[in-house]
Design an enzyme around this catalytic site. Sequence first.
Site, PDB file in Angstrom:
ATOM      1  N   ASP A 198      -2.867   4.768  -2.456  1.00  0.00           N
ATOM      2  CA  ASP A 198      -3.832   5.462  -1.605  1.00  0.00           C
ATOM      3  C   ASP A 198      -4.182   6.844  -2.175  1.00  0.00           C
ATOM      4  O   ASP A 198      -3.283   7.568  -2.632  1.00  0.00           O
ATOM      5  CB  ASP A 198      -3.176   5.636  -0.220  1.00  0.00           C
ATOM      6  CG  ASP A 198      -4.132   6.113   0.851  1.00  0.00           C
ATOM      7  OD1 ASP A 198      -5.093   5.390   1.131  1.00  0.00           O
ATOM      8  OD2 ASP A 198      -3.907   7.197   1.419  1.00  0.00           O
ATOM      9  N   ASP A 201       0.857  -1.177   0.000  1.00  0.00           N
ATOM     10  CA  ASP A 201       0.000   0.000   0.000  1.00  0.00           C
ATOM     11  C   ASP A 201       0.899   1.234   0.000  1.00  0.00           C
ATOM     12  O   ASP A 201       1.699   1.424   0.914  1.00  0.00           O
ATOM     13  CB  ASP A 201      -0.873  -0.026   1.273  1.00  0.00           C
ATOM     14  CG  ASP A 201      -2.175   0.728   1.105  1.00  0.00           C
ATOM     15  OD1 ASP A 201      -2.170   1.754   0.404  1.00  0.00           O
ATOM     16  OD2 ASP A 201      -3.187   0.287   1.686  1.00  0.00           O
ATOM     17  N   HIS A 241     -11.098  -1.556   4.399  1.00  0.00           N
ATOM     18  CA  HIS A 241     -10.911  -1.114   5.783  1.00  0.00           C
ATOM     19  C   HIS A 241     -11.581   0.218   6.081  1.00  0.00           C
ATOM     20  O   HIS A 241     -11.538   0.679   7.219  1.00  0.00           O
ATOM     21  CB  HIS A 241      -9.412  -1.026   6.072  1.00  0.00           C
ATOM     22  CG  HIS A 241      -8.736   0.003   5.205  1.00  0.00           C
ATOM     23  ND1 HIS A 241      -8.611  -0.143   3.842  1.00  0.00           N
ATOM     24  CD2 HIS A 241      -8.188   1.200   5.501  1.00  0.00           C
ATOM     25  CE1 HIS A 241      -8.016   0.921   3.337  1.00  0.00           C
ATOM     26  NE2 HIS A 241      -7.740   1.758   4.331  1.00  0.00           N
ATOM     27  N   ASP A 242     -12.145   0.875   5.068  1.00  0.00           N
ATOM     28  CA  ASP A 242     -12.826   2.154   5.270  1.00  0.00           C
ATOM     29  C   ASP A 242     -14.346   2.015   5.207  1.00  0.00           C
ATOM     30  O   ASP A 242     -15.060   3.003   5.422  1.00  0.00           O
ATOM     31  CB  ASP A 242     -12.424   3.161   4.178  1.00  0.00           C
ATOM     32  CG  ASP A 242     -10.959   3.576   4.251  1.00  0.00           C
ATOM     33  OD1 ASP A 242     -10.372   3.533   5.350  1.00  0.00           O
ATOM     34  OD2 ASP A 242     -10.405   3.959   3.194  1.00  0.00           O
ATOM     35  N   GLU A 282      -6.610   4.207  -5.624  1.00  0.00           N
ATOM     36  CA  GLU A 282      -7.837   4.543  -4.902  1.00  0.00           C
ATOM     37  C   GLU A 282      -8.292   5.918  -5.384  1.00  0.00           C
ATOM     38  O   GLU A 282      -7.610   6.918  -5.166  1.00  0.00           O
ATOM     39  CB  GLU A 282      -7.585   4.578  -3.393  1.00  0.00           C
ATOM     40  CG  GLU A 282      -8.868   4.766  -2.597  1.00  0.00           C
ATOM     41  CD  GLU A 282      -8.663   5.310  -1.182  1.00  0.00           C
ATOM     42  OE1 GLU A 282      -9.549   5.123  -0.343  1.00  0.00           O
ATOM     43  OE2 GLU A 282      -7.617   5.940  -0.917  1.00  0.00           O
TER      44      GLU A 282
HETATM   45  O1  TEU Z   1      -8.845   6.692   2.263  1.00  0.00           O
HETATM   46  C1  TEU Z   1      -9.262   7.826   1.590  1.00  0.00           C
HETATM   47  C2  TEU Z   1     -10.439   8.456   2.094  1.00  0.00           C
HETATM   48  O2  TEU Z   1     -10.788   9.483   1.548  1.00  0.00           O
HETATM   49  C3  TEU Z   1     -11.153   7.863   3.253  1.00  0.00           C
HETATM   50  O3  TEU Z   1     -10.685   8.464   4.382  1.00  0.00           O
HETATM   51  C4  TEU Z   1     -12.594   8.025   3.057  1.00  0.00           C
HETATM   52  O4  TEU Z   1     -12.909   9.304   2.646  1.00  0.00           O
HETATM   53  C5  TEU Z   1     -13.372   7.793   4.298  1.00  0.00           C
HETATM   54  O5  TEU Z   1     -12.972   6.652   4.937  1.00  0.00           O
HETATM   55  C6  TEU Z   1     -14.801   7.609   3.920  1.00  0.00           C
HETATM   56  O6  TEU Z   1     -15.547   8.266   4.857  1.00  0.00           O
HETATM   57  C7  TEU Z   1      -7.510   6.365   2.292  1.00  0.00           C
HETATM   58  C8  TEU Z   1      -7.302   5.173   3.193  1.00  0.00           C
HETATM   59  O7  TEU Z   1      -7.964   4.073   2.649  1.00  0.00           O
HETATM   60  C9  TEU Z   1      -7.772   5.533   4.574  1.00  0.00           C
HETATM   61  O8  TEU Z   1      -7.738   4.441   5.448  1.00  0.00           O
HETATM   62  C10 TEU Z   1      -6.900   6.653   5.061  1.00  0.00           C
HETATM   63  O9  TEU Z   1      -7.377   7.112   6.298  1.00  0.00           O
HETATM   64  C11 TEU Z   1      -6.870   7.821   4.088  1.00  0.00           C
HETATM   65  O10 TEU Z   1      -6.701   7.420   2.739  1.00  0.00           O
HETATM   66  C12 TEU Z   1      -5.710   8.709   4.405  1.00  0.00           C
HETATM   67  O11 TEU Z   1      -4.514   8.076   4.048  1.00  0.00           O
END
Ligand code: TEU
Length: 545
Positions: A194, A98, A310-311, A236
């Site tokens: 990411d 990642d 994971h989000d 992403e």
């Molecule tokens: O996620 C991008 C992101 O925009 C998320 O935070 C998303 O908006 C949110 O979870 C939805 O409400 C990536 C990663 O996957 C996340 O875990 C990180 O926190 C974020 O980037 C920052 O690196």
Amino acid sequence: MIKQWWHSAVVYQVYPRSFCDSSGDGNGDIRGIISKLDYLEKLAIDVIWLSPVYLSPMKDNGYDIADYQAIDPRFGNLDDMRELINSARQRNIGIMMDLVLNHTSDQHAWFKQAQQSRQNPYREYYIWRDQPNEIASIFGGPAWQFDANTQQYYFHLFADAQPDLNWENPNVAKEIQQMISWWIEQGVAGFRLDVIDLIGKQIDQGITENGPHLHPLLQNLHQACFANKQLVTVGETWGATPEIAKLYSDPARQELSMVFQFEHASIDWHPQYGKWQVQNFDLVALKKVLSKWQTAFNGDGWNALFWNNHDLPRIVSRWGNDQQYRRRSAKLFATLLHGMQGTPYIYQGEEIGMTNVRFEQLDDYDDIEIKSSYQEKVVEQQSLSHQQFMRGVYTSARDNARTPMQWDSSNNAGFSQGQPWLALNPNYPEINVEKALNDQHSVFYHYQQLIQLRKSSKYSDTMIYGKFSLLLAEHKQVFAYLRQHNAQSLLVVCNLSEQATTISFDYEVDDVILNNLQQNSLQVMQLEQLNLAPYQALIYALSSS
Ligand code: TEU
């Protein structure tokens, strides 16, 4: 279309902190992952997407990187990492690292240097202004933090401990490229990038997503690191439309293999409160969005297929039924997704139908996004009440996906001998890997069958490359589609509701390939009158005549 190895691959995402703890410190680690490779081999996945294991203060669970070329001691060390890469490779599993390239941790050496003085050579690795503008942080509050030492504001699209890198500085790209090349030398199979759609930002114009420098930057990165290496890369990209996705994933443009689009994943978000106030699930809208993406590319792009990461909350709780029909609806969502064209991603625990969690107190949660959004929406703006916010947490918070992996019914679900960093979902005695493996009708074996169908069956080419056509577009309960390749046609039929329904198709069945109900095939052979039980999911091979 030129075939690529990752067209037929299935990816499994490991969130290391919550996967398996071998050391007993309550955090999952790399040796824990190594100990579960046999399990992943049994599921028959091809790639592990490993969420960050780099050195990190863990403000955002590793998405705040302090050193891209060191492993956080919670997770192990570089020798463990090399062993993971090699042990996985022996099982024909590749490791996808990642890459968090939009920002670093404020503990990264570059940022510590940058904070020393305005003249420091690393100052321009980050973004500084005398005055903040109106851009807000994705985690809530302004995207600017004042640095008392040098009397300027630095820019952060996420937490203030995650300063954004300045991609307009060519030295940043150069350092990042060296780092990526080093990981490639370690033998990884690819990368997940990411929030990659944020690196082309133009702060002074207020542009953060899809900025003008984005694609040239990615083409340079491709040329410097990925070209001719047979790697798999996935970006992403929350802001991607199909047109934008083609810019990234058209092979002729030499950028990425594919992107994660989130149109379907945010389909029920509230226009003002986003995921903290979700709206009713609208199946017809979901079908429209997904079939748009399924038919958007004609070799000039490739889909990444996912419900979970994971989000995101667990799909079986989100749009399925995690009580009475938990197993059946988990299998349904698996069938629906794996039947489509693209590379499927499975998030840890999805393959056993793990569910969302409901902790009593806000303090029982860990996620920085929950805490900062609460601060913004409940405490400061008072736009949501505490109860409304907690309902949002129960439906949508990221920690729903992050509770420790449920391996068995022993203490802490076999995840850790110590005190887990985040509490377990109390349903682990019922829902766990050991139980799933001992039950031939479990969600696990349904996933295994879907993977086998895609990778090593007489239907493989159709599963991978077959043309998608949506059927019954306006039907309010049923999601059905065809996949056609050469003379072969597959029909996927899913009833996404708690009500039985009867539908009718004018096709003849050659074979019932998959059914999430234990039923005699004869009961579902007649498509002119097909009775579907609640959450029933089927895949048919149709007669070609
Ligand atoms: O996620 C991008 C992101 O925009 C998320 O935070 C998303 O908006 C949110 O979870 C939805 O409400 C990536 C990663 O996957 C996340 O875990 C990180 O926190 C974020 O980037 C920052 O690196």
